[in-house]
Design an enzyme around this catalytic site. Structure first.
Site, PDB file in Angstrom:
ATOM      1  N   LYS A   1       0.160   1.878  23.012  1.00 12.64           N
ATOM      2  CA  LYS A   1       1.615   2.041  23.109  1.00 12.64           C
ATOM      3  C   LYS A   1       2.039   3.453  22.750  1.00 12.64           C
ATOM      4  CE  LYS A   1       4.030   1.388  19.687  1.00 12.64           C
ATOM      5  NZ  LYS A   1       4.647   2.228  18.611  1.00 12.64           N
TER       6      LYS A   1
ATOM      7  N   LYS B   1       5.696  12.955  15.616  1.00 12.06           N
ATOM      8  CA  LYS B   1       4.799  11.815  15.410  1.00 12.06           C
ATOM      9  C   LYS B   1       4.018  11.491  16.683  1.00 12.06           C
ATOM     10  CE  LYS B   1       2.809   8.241  13.646  1.00 12.06           C
ATOM     11  NZ  LYS B   1       3.458   6.963  13.398  1.00 12.06           N
TER      12      LYS B   1
ATOM     13  N   THR C   1       7.293   4.245  15.105  1.00 15.15           N
ATOM     14  CA  THR C   1       6.931   5.232  16.123  1.00 15.15           C
ATOM     15  C   THR C   1       7.748   4.902  17.358  1.00 15.15           C
ATOM     16  OG1 THR C   1       4.685   5.415  15.239  1.00 15.15           O
ATOM     17  CG2 THR C   1       5.064   6.242  17.459  1.00 15.15           C
TER      18      THR C   1
ATOM     19  N   LEU D   1       9.108  -0.919  12.410  1.00 19.64           N
ATOM     20  CA  LEU D   1       9.080  -1.854  13.527  1.00 19.64           C
ATOM     21  C   LEU D   1       8.079  -1.414  14.594  1.00 19.64           C
ATOM     22  CD1 LEU D   1      12.958  -2.244  13.648  1.00 19.64           C
ATOM     23  CD2 LEU D   1      11.320  -3.985  12.868  1.00 19.64           C
ATOM     24  N   PRO D   2       7.675  -2.319  15.490  1.00 20.50           N
ATOM     25  CA  PRO D   2       6.587  -1.999  16.425  1.00 20.50           C
ATOM     26  C   PRO D   2       6.902  -0.907  17.440  1.00 20.50           C
ATOM     27  CG  PRO D   2       6.898  -4.370  16.246  1.00 20.50           C
ATOM     28  CD  PRO D   2       8.061  -3.730  15.561  1.00 20.50           C
TER      29      PRO D   2
END
Length: 301
Positions: free
Chosen positions: A236, A167, A92, A61-62
């Site tokens: 982001k 990450k 992430t 997912l975003p």
């Protein structure tokens, strides 16, 4: 184990196809019509069906907000969680959010693993991704055969949130190297240097990095490696990194460069294109420079 997959976009769709190609029946859910079918998955009627049916549920997912909506929202995965179920978040996400979700699922007897993904679209298609995992090691070992259908290397970093923390640290270095190398390559072009010769020098010198070694050998030939992380998503990720360092009490002294670079790319129309296009954004404000094109006044060899 029955497999559910939520989020079948750029990366999720490729990963789901790897799973389906390995013989797993994947029950997929995505708001985009036809996304499940294109990924080789059986479309689910909704999140509730995925949660009730699947022993293992993978999320791609975003951002953290999307993960929270899928897991904690009305009719989400938490509402249908059961003992022994494993949810693997390939997104992430903010480590603090990950730890909170892990605790809530743990209270229901389920397990939440955070598994940050690195390698990009091409590695996903080859099954050569790297996973940085956090959470219960025994649960990770249970799903490892499943993850190995699309990941070549799987690292267990620690408890909940550890994978997403790693990450963010990795993505920040990726952002720095890509933004800085883009700036250097545009400067070299304007200085009259041949891009391929400059790149050869950099890769033989102390300026070598992932972008010089793996991205720009393609970009200088006009191949932007389309299909990877967009400039909007890179921005982001850097913001998440800055927030994470604030929580840790670590000064973030080097984030301004990539934030400015990918912010520029987004504002010049490259937001939803691969982050490698940041070199074109910098080239735009430098007078329309492209590292893979002959510039005015240059002669063919």
């Amino acid at each position: 184990m029955s497999v559910g997959f939520v989020g079948l976009g750029n990366m999720g769709g490729r990963i789901a196809r790897r799973l389906a190609g390995a013989g797993h029946r994947v029950l997929g859910h995505d708001p985009v019509p036809g996304a499940a079918e294109r990924a080789g998955a059986t479309p689910a009627a909704g999140l509730a069906e995925v949660a009730r049916t699947a022993d293992v549920i993978l999320l791609s997912l975003p951002d953290s907000r999307a993960v929270e909506a899928v897991v904690l929202g009305d009719g989400g995965l938490l509402a249908h969680a059961r003992a022994g179920q494993i949810v693997v978040d390939l997104s992430t996400s903010a480590p603090a959010t990950t730890r909170r979700i892990a605790a809530l699922l743990d209270a229901e007897g389920a397990c939440f693993l955070d598994a940050g993904v690195s390698g990009g679209a091409a590695a996903a298609e080859r099954g050569a991704l790297t996973l940085m995992a956090g959470g219960d090691r025994a649960a990770l070992d249970r799903v490892r055969p499943l993850l190995e259908t699309f990941a070549q290397r799987i690292f267990h970093l620690g408890g909940p949130g550890a994978g997403h923390s790693a990450k963010l640290l990795n993505n920040f270095l990726n952002a720095v190297s890509l933004a800085a190398t883009s700036e250097v390559m545009i400067a070299g072009r304007k200085a009259g240097l041949d891009p391929e010769a400059l790149l050869e020098v950099l890769n033989a010198s102390s300026g070598a990095n992932w972008a010089t070694a793996n991205r720009f050998p393609h970009i200088v030939r006009g191949d932007y490696l389309e299909g990877g992380l967009t400039s909007a998503l890179m921005t982001k990720d850097v913001v998440l990194y800055v927030d994470h360092l604030r929580e840790l009490g670590v000064p973030s002294l080097n984030a301004a460069g990539p934030l400015a670079s990918f912010g520029l790319a987004a504002n010049l129309g490259y937001a939803d294109q691969i982050s490698n296009r940041v070199v074109d954004a910098i080239g735009d404000v430098a007078g329309g420079v492209r590292v893979h094109e002959k510039q005015h006044g240059e002669q063919e060899d």
